[in-house]
Design an enzyme around this catalytic site. Structure first.
Site, mmCIF file in Angstrom:
data_model
loop_
_atom_site.group_PDB
_atom_site.id
_atom_site.type_symbol
_atom_site.label_atom_id
_atom_site.label_comp_id
_atom_site.label_asym_id
_atom_site.label_seq_id
_atom_site.Cartn_x
_atom_site.Cartn_y
_atom_site.Cartn_z
ATOM 1 N N HIS A 53 7.704 10.556 -4.952
ATOM 2 C CA HIS A 53 7.929 11.159 -3.636
ATOM 3 C C HIS A 53 8.835 10.163 -2.921
ATOM 4 O O HIS A 53 8.374 9.264 -2.228
ATOM 5 C CB HIS A 53 6.598 11.341 -2.896
ATOM 6 C CG HIS A 53 6.760 11.682 -1.437
ATOM 7 N ND1 HIS A 53 7.410 12.808 -0.991
ATOM 8 C CD2 HIS A 53 6.366 11.024 -0.319
ATOM 9 C CE1 HIS A 53 7.399 12.832 0.340
ATOM 10 N NE2 HIS A 53 6.779 11.759 0.776
ATOM 11 N N THR A 83 7.309 13.308 10.385
ATOM 12 C CA THR A 83 7.116 14.636 9.813
ATOM 13 C C THR A 83 5.622 14.919 9.863
ATOM 14 O O THR A 83 4.825 14.038 9.563
ATOM 15 C CB THR A 83 7.594 14.713 8.343
ATOM 16 O OG1 THR A 83 6.808 13.824 7.551
ATOM 17 C CG2 THR A 83 9.054 14.324 8.205
ATOM 18 N N ARG A 101 9.846 21.990 0.094
ATOM 19 C CA ARG A 101 11.189 21.928 0.715
ATOM 20 C C ARG A 101 12.225 22.522 -0.240
ATOM 21 O O ARG A 101 13.139 23.252 0.169
ATOM 22 C CB ARG A 101 11.537 20.463 1.026
ATOM 23 C CG ARG A 101 10.732 19.900 2.175
ATOM 24 C CD ARG A 101 10.906 18.390 2.314
ATOM 25 N NE ARG A 101 10.257 17.908 3.544
ATOM 26 C CZ ARG A 101 9.823 16.673 3.721
ATOM 27 N NH1 ARG A 101 9.953 15.767 2.778
ATOM 28 N NH2 ARG A 101 9.260 16.322 4.866
ATOM 29 N N ARG A 114 10.755 4.812 1.979
ATOM 30 C CA ARG A 114 9.293 4.809 1.864
ATOM 31 C C ARG A 114 8.813 3.516 1.210
ATOM 32 O O ARG A 114 7.759 2.982 1.564
ATOM 33 C CB ARG A 114 8.832 6.027 1.068
ATOM 34 C CG ARG A 114 9.136 7.349 1.777
ATOM 35 C CD ARG A 114 8.700 8.533 0.937
ATOM 36 N NE ARG A 114 8.965 9.802 1.604
ATOM 37 C CZ ARG A 114 10.056 10.533 1.414
ATOM 38 N NH1 ARG A 114 11.008 10.121 0.587
ATOM 39 N NH2 ARG A 114 10.224 11.680 2.054
ATOM 40 N N ASP A 116 7.803 17.882 -1.214
ATOM 41 C CA ASP A 116 9.209 17.966 -1.645
ATOM 42 C C ASP A 116 9.469 19.295 -2.375
ATOM 43 O O ASP A 116 10.526 19.897 -2.221
ATOM 44 C CB ASP A 116 9.536 16.816 -2.608
ATOM 45 C CG ASP A 116 8.998 15.495 -2.117
ATOM 46 O OD1 ASP A 116 9.784 14.590 -1.836
ATOM 47 O OD2 ASP A 116 7.760 15.385 -1.988
HETATM 48 P P1 NAD Z 1 1.284 7.300 12.670
HETATM 49 O O1 NAD Z 1 1.796 5.950 13.039
HETATM 50 O O2 NAD Z 1 1.473 8.418 13.613
HETATM 51 O O3 NAD Z 1 -0.265 7.218 12.303
HETATM 52 C C1 NAD Z 1 -0.817 6.218 11.509
HETATM 53 C C2 NAD Z 1 -2.219 5.995 12.032
HETATM 54 O O4 NAD Z 1 -2.895 5.092 11.136
HETATM 55 C C3 NAD Z 1 -2.258 5.353 13.429
HETATM 56 O O5 NAD Z 1 -2.967 6.186 14.328
HETATM 57 C C4 NAD Z 1 -2.970 4.025 13.192
HETATM 58 O O6 NAD Z 1 -3.798 3.625 14.279
HETATM 59 C C5 NAD Z 1 -3.778 4.326 11.940
HETATM 60 N N1 NAD Z 1 -4.212 3.130 11.203
HETATM 61 C C6 NAD Z 1 -3.507 2.023 10.915
HETATM 62 N N2 NAD Z 1 -4.270 1.148 10.226
HETATM 63 C C7 NAD Z 1 -5.485 1.729 10.071
HETATM 64 C C8 NAD Z 1 -6.703 1.326 9.453
HETATM 65 N N3 NAD Z 1 -6.810 0.149 8.832
HETATM 66 N N4 NAD Z 1 -7.751 2.168 9.497
HETATM 67 C C9 NAD Z 1 -7.661 3.364 10.135
HETATM 68 N N5 NAD Z 1 -6.533 3.800 10.741
HETATM 69 C C10 NAD Z 1 -5.460 2.993 10.711
HETATM 70 O O7 NAD Z 1 1.984 7.653 11.244
HETATM 71 P P2 NAD Z 1 2.100 9.105 10.588
HETATM 72 O O8 NAD Z 1 3.374 9.726 10.996
HETATM 73 O O9 NAD Z 1 0.813 9.817 10.792
HETATM 74 O O10 NAD Z 1 2.261 8.697 9.048
HETATM 75 C C11 NAD Z 1 1.175 8.143 8.338
HETATM 76 C C12 NAD Z 1 1.568 7.832 6.912
HETATM 77 O O11 NAD Z 1 1.819 9.061 6.209
HETATM 78 C C13 NAD Z 1 2.855 7.010 6.778
HETATM 79 O O12 NAD Z 1 2.714 6.059 5.732
HETATM 80 C C14 NAD Z 1 3.892 8.059 6.416
HETATM 81 O O13 NAD Z 1 5.001 7.506 5.737
HETATM 82 C C15 NAD Z 1 3.059 8.948 5.513
HETATM 83 N N6 NAD Z 1 3.590 10.278 5.256
HETATM 84 C C16 NAD Z 1 3.469 10.740 3.994
HETATM 85 C C17 NAD Z 1 3.954 11.990 3.662
HETATM 86 C C18 NAD Z 1 3.830 12.464 2.244
HETATM 87 O O14 NAD Z 1 4.401 13.487 1.863
HETATM 88 N N7 NAD Z 1 3.080 11.765 1.400
HETATM 89 C C19 NAD Z 1 4.556 12.783 4.647
HETATM 90 C C20 NAD Z 1 4.637 12.303 5.944
HETATM 91 C C21 NAD Z 1 4.160 11.037 6.245
#
Ligand code: NAD
Length: 320
Positions: free
Chosen positions: A182, A237, A158, A95, A155
């Site tokens: 995380h 995820t 899980r 991450r 987490d």
């Molecule tokens: P994804 O690639 O499917 O979606 C990301 C989206 O963000 C895309 O649609 C993209 O167009 C958009 N985007 C990018 N720049 C942007 C901006 N400036 N303004 C508006 N939209 C913008 O990715 P995802 O699988 O949805 O994951 C998103 C984030 O969430 C990642 O950083 C991932 O690591 C994180 N995540 C966090 C957790 C957690 O527990 N905190 C869990 C899962 C995923």
């Protein structure tokens, strides 16, 4: 009671309509978390398609409206802004590898979001979530209570799932937290874990087994590697983080005083300062109210400090 009476008369704006953002919207609609849900993404085709698909199911959920756009105006007046925009882990990435790219996105986005939603609470989901929470706090200048990260809510769920499965009890009867980052330095709080008020250390129930030292290791390994396992099979995820985020939103919008291990700014917690990480917090309409003084063994406390150091180092390397 008619379905719509249970829906909070609030607006949630979700930034990023990718796997995570779209699934949070879906979970919010299913659970009636807010009367208005808005999705904002720079990818117009993607956000339009997600909104269309979700709108086609509105008949089957508590009364709500959903709109989406590539114009940040769609977030105007939101009570909570959820940020999921940004790069996600590819297989083999941690991450923390996402920090530089995702901090740059926050720098660009936050002033625009604050202009249209000046009174909002900010809920960060984008990874590395503890770093992004801290950076958001600094860039927005908001009071710490109003900026929280989804942290180890996922987490911890899980963790509870794996303990519940091992002991053959319902996950709802397991109380156990993952604290800290995380991410790779997270800490399982075994010493306070319990099932139906029976400390896990004392649990030995015929037909429901007990948890040995090697079981603990396997369970924590399962928690730490859960995201990688899911990502290797389907690329992202989304369901559990969608449900976890909807639960945090309910705590915020319904003023629930719910205890959740969200990421928040620590100031003197177990001697830890100036870093965002997860410990159990009371969450209500003001954001996070109190970080609970959960008892920790000396090893757990040392683990939490090490986790804080890891996150702080990443924050400093980004110039914050
Ligand atoms: P994804 O690639 O499917 O979606 C990301 C989206 O963000 C895309 O649609 C993209 O167009 C958009 N985007 C990018 N720049 C942007 C901006 N400036 N303004 C508006 N939209 C913008 O990715 P995802 O699988 O949805 O994951 C998103 C984030 O969430 C990642 O950083 C991932 O690591 C994180 N995540 C966090 C957790 C957690 O527990 N905190 C869990 C899962 C995923």
């Amino acid at each position: 009671m008619p379905q719509h009476q249970s829906v909070s008369p609030s607006k949630v704006a979700i930034v990023g309509a990718g796997s995570v953002g779209a699934t949070i919207a879906y979970a919010c609609l299913l659970r009636g978390v807010a009367k208005q849900v808005a999705l904002f993404d720079v990818n117009r085709a993607k956000v339009d398609a997600e909104v269309l698909d979700l709108n086609h199911g509105l008949q089957f959920v508590p009364v709500a409206t959903l709109e989406g756009s590539d114009d940040v105006e769609v977030c105007r007046g939101a009570h909570v802004v959820v940020i999921t925009a940004g790069a996600k882990q590819k297989p083999g990435q941690s991450r923390m590898d996402l920090a530089t790219a995702n901090v740059a996105i926050c720098r660009d986005l936050l002033p625009k979001l604050q202009a249209v939603a000046p009174d909002a609470l900010y809920l960060l989901v984008t990874n590395p979530v503890d770093v992004i929470t801290y950076v958001t706090l600094k860039l927005t200048g908001l009071p710490p209570a109003r900026v929280i990260g989804s942290g180890t809510v996922l987490d911890s769920s899980r963790f509870r799932f794996l303990i519940a499965r091992h002991l053959n009890v319902a996950v709802q009867n397991v109380h156990a937290y993952i604290a800290g980052e995380h991410g790779d330095s997270e800490v399982p709080l075994w010493s306070s874990a319990s099932v139906a008020n029976i400390p896990l250390d004392e649990w030995a129930v015929p037909g429901h087994g007990k948890i040995s030292a090697s079981d603990r290791e396997a369970i924590f390994h399962g928690v730490k590697n859960a995201a990688a396992q899911v990502i290797s099979g389907k690329g992202a995820t989304n369901y559990a983080i969608g449900l976890a985020t909807a639960k945090i939103l309910e705590a915020l919008l319904r003023d629930e005083n719910r205890v959740l291990p969200v990421s928040s700014l620590l100031s003197g917690y177990h001697g830890i300062d100036d870093v965002c990480l997860s410990v159990p917090c009371v969450v209500n309409r003001f954001g996070f109210e109190t970080q609970l003084p959960i008892p920790m063994s000396p090893e757990e406390e040392a683990g939490l400090r090490a986790s804080a150091d890891t996150i702080r180092k990443a924050i400093r390397s980004l110039g914050f």
